[in-house]
Design a protein around this motif. Sequence first.
Motif: not given
Length: 204
Positions: A87-107
């Motif tokens: 849940e902590q990871e999900l919350l981080f992704c929610k709080n930093y959506p650009d970081f999450y989207q870029l990492i997903v995109q990169a992989f």
Amino acid sequence: MEESKEHAILIAAIHEFAVKGYAQASTNQIAQSAGASKGLIFHYYGYKEKLFEESVNYALDFSMKALDFKKWDLSDDLMEKLKGYCEQELLFCKNYPDFYQLIVQAFTRPPKQLTDKMGRLFKDLQLMVPQFINQMINALDLKDDVDTKTLQHVLFSHYQYYSSQAMDHLKKHPETTIDELRPFINQYLAMNAMSLRGLQKHDK
């Protein structure tokens, strides 16, 4: 380059790449958002491909420091704590959506010329998983006849399945929200709980 200026460029680049993708991202827009000249960006990063790579590295480094996996405590109530960390990871992704989207995109859909580099980077990150699984196993009060090496393989296979299912979903549905990923985490936790049932000394 001043650290504050470099930081501004990378943050602007992360947002631009995350929102528009590599092909459509504009270095002019990145320069404008960062308050820097386009010439300065290319002076330090050379070309768009290198800027993307450095943006991914920055996003990953920031994520690892923010989540601080090495300090995760699994000594008591393993499954509850594991759920909390997910849940902590999900919350981080929610709080930093650009970081999450870029990492997903990169992989999941990296620029063609960076496919190999991003693939190696993803494999390097996965090397951390066995260490975390060993930490999980060491936190358990296992029965004397449990083969810990076999258990390690089982728990690792669960993570690989969870990871591959989530990544495949993200490839097909890049617009997926954080909440829509929660079922994958719940399944992962259920698989772990089922595999550990009856293996601990305090289990009934």
